[in-house]
Write an enzyme that holds these catalytic residues in place. Structure first.
Site, mmCIF file in Angstrom:
data_model
loop_
_atom_site.group_PDB
_atom_site.id
_atom_site.type_symbol
_atom_site.label_atom_id
_atom_site.label_comp_id
_atom_site.label_asym_id
_atom_site.label_seq_id
_atom_site.Cartn_x
_atom_site.Cartn_y
_atom_site.Cartn_z
ATOM 1 N N ASP A 21 0.838 -0.890 -0.072
ATOM 2 C CA ASP A 21 0.142 0.003 -0.057
ATOM 3 C C ASP A 21 0.848 1.182 -0.102
ATOM 4 O OD1 ASP A 21 -2.152 -1.775 0.383
ATOM 5 O OD2 ASP A 21 -1.632 -1.752 2.673
ATOM 6 N N GLU A 190 -11.508 0.714 -2.844
ATOM 7 C CA GLU A 190 -10.770 1.011 -1.556
ATOM 8 C C GLU A 190 -9.644 1.752 -1.662
ATOM 9 O OE1 GLU A 190 -9.580 -2.770 -0.086
ATOM 10 O OE2 GLU A 190 -8.974 -3.458 -1.979
#
Length: 505
Positions: A21, A190
């Site tokens: 991420d 997301e």
């Protein structure tokens, strides 16, 4: 490295190791990148670069590990720091990160190297994840975030909350602005990143799931929407599955780039760099599309600053100077104050309570498994009685370890494996030893593992027919550990001459 039409090129992944991420920004002539750290301590690694290709770890924004410290004193796999964001505002670096069991927290520092402030809870609540702040042109500030269905009972929704400019509290009600269920065939939404450009509010967000999804971009004239969407990067004909979730960065020369991850299973979520530009219709294009091709990743491209590409992974050899681990090591849980014993010439780890499963052991130090064929080795000396062990492991949901164990009959060199669902480890080798053992684990390009033990000048290789596996939201780790069984006296394991050798791909 390689040259293309006389220019230095880089190859993707630029970091072929687990940095989940990623988010990045440029401040002046430096680029700063962060990544998720989950249960690992220290947490929130901070990297800097001057060329977008070669990165150095300079700090950890959570140097003491996760809070609350007592809860994270045990390995809490998959908990802790989920997808964070980094921004620079009013001469301050802010990292906003989620703990899905607590809420959204903020740390701040004057420089990437720190010192980083203690975490402040900006928004409390279960399942608030993937936050990113935005300071608007009029001085107002907002936060976009997603939702974890496992905690909140909702998912695929992006929410915008007004917040104060110092990121201390919400200043207005939250509003859901994007729902993946409203977009035919998209589903999962997301990991949003918030931007402002040319009078538009932009949300870059991955869609379609980690392993098979794509990069989506949303835009609106109003911060609360409605937002229109576009798919701007997908796997296409390339081997880069799920190219998404990352950061738009504008380089010093004004060119745009996009950093994102690819899930490579046991090798983790590795980092790619894509060229990016803005099309005539005002939407971004990425990857091969910048040069007129399809919207899919480049595998090789001229380096942004013309610099050659160097070391492409995170794991580092370590002589344990001063008896302490180097900056690339992290614990599986917040370490106790006595986890490391003082001494020179080796790293001395005091053992922790050992249930027979390395995934529950606290005294485990790890580095991300390189994404290419590699060999890791270390010398192990174990000062302990019956019921103690220490060694080197490749640790994921499944694991292999090789090292030394002390039983009633004395010291033995051991190679053992454990797979998900196993009630106990399966021992592939056990031989008596009378002195320290040099342990090595070789990982092939397909993640298959072979162990090697050397003691008293004799070497034994063991192929246990075992393949490394990912962990919970992370890749496998090269790990060293020390443990003692329940009822056994604690031990101290000395590790020296840790080496990581890579097979160039």
């Amino acid at each position: 490295m390689d040259r293309l039409n006389g220019e230095h090129t880089y190859r993707n992944p630029i970091l072929d190791a687990d940095l989940p991420d990623p988010d990045a920004i440029r401040v002046g002539d430096r680029y700063v990148m962060i990544a998720s750290s989950f249960n690992r301590a220290p947490g929130l690694p901070v990297y800097v670069s001057t060329d977008l290709v070669n990165w150095d770890r300079v700090a950890d924004a959570l140097p003491g590990g996760n809070e609350p410290a007592e809860w994270f004193a045990l390995p809490r796999h998959g908990q802790g720091v989920w997808a964070p964001s980094i921004r620079h505002h009013d001469d301050t670096y802010y990292i906003v990160y989620p703990d899905p069991d607590q809420g959204i927290l903020v740390v701040a520092a004057p420089e990437p190297e720190g010192p980083w402030s203690a975490p402040h809870l900006l928004l409390g609540g279960l399942g608030l994840i993937d936050p990113c702040p935005l300071w608007d042109d009029d001085g107002s500030a907002y936060l976009v975030h997603g939702w974890a269905n496992s905690r909140a009972g909702k998912k695929n929704i992006l929410t915008v909350v007004p917040v104060d400019a110092a990121l201390r509290e919400a200043t207005g009600p939250a509003r859901d602005v994007i729902d993946g269920a409203d977009i035919d065939g998209w589903g999962t939404i997301e990991g949003p990143k918030f931007y402002r450009r040319d009078g538009w509010y932009w949300i870059f967000a991955p869609a379609g799931g980690v392993a098979t999804g794509w990069q989506a971009v949303f835009r609106s004239r109003d911060v609360f929407g409605p937002y229109e969407e576009r798919n701007v990067l997908e796997q296409g004909s390339t081997p880069v599955n799920g190219p998404h979730q990352g950061a738009w960065v504008t380089a010093v020369d004004g060119r745009d780039w996009f950093l994102h991850f690819q899930d490579r299973g046991p090798f983790g979520r590795v980092v790619h760099l894509q060229p990016m530009a803005w099309g005539d219709d005002g939407w971004p294009v990425m990857g091969k599309a910048v040069d007129g091709g399809p919207s899919e990743p480049v595998l090789e491209y001229p380096s942004p600053h013309g610099m050659p590409q160097g070391y492409r992974t995170v794991a580092r050899s370590d002589d344990f100077a001063g008896g302490v681990p180097g900056p690339t090591w992290t614990w599986q849980a917040n370490p106790a104050a006595d986890a490391i014993a003082p001494g020179e010439g080796a790293l001395r780890i005091r053992s922790g309570d050992d249930s027979g499963n390395l995934r529950t052991l606290t005294r485990v130090l790890g580095q991300p498994l390189p994404g290419m064929a590699s060999r890791a080795s270390v010398r192990v000396d174990l000062d302990g009685g019956s019921g103690t062990r220490a060694g080197l492991a490749v640790l994921g949901y499944d694991y292999l370890w090789a090292g030394v164990a002390h039983g009633d009959a004395g010291a033995e060199a051991v190679v053992a494996v454990r797979r998900r669902g196993d009630m106990a480890e399966r021992v592939a080798l056990r031989i008596p030893v009378s002195e320290s053992v040099e342990v090595a684990i070789e990982c092939a390009a397909d993640a298959s593992l072979v162990a090697e033990l050397t003691t008293a000048g004799h070497t034994v290789r063991v192929d246990p027919d075992f393949v490394a596996s990912e962990g919970q939201w992370i890749g496998a780790e090269l790990a060293i550990f020390a443990g003692h069984g329940y009822g056994a006296d604690p031990a101290t394991a000395a590790f020296s001459s840790f080496r990581v050798d890579l097979a160039e791909d």
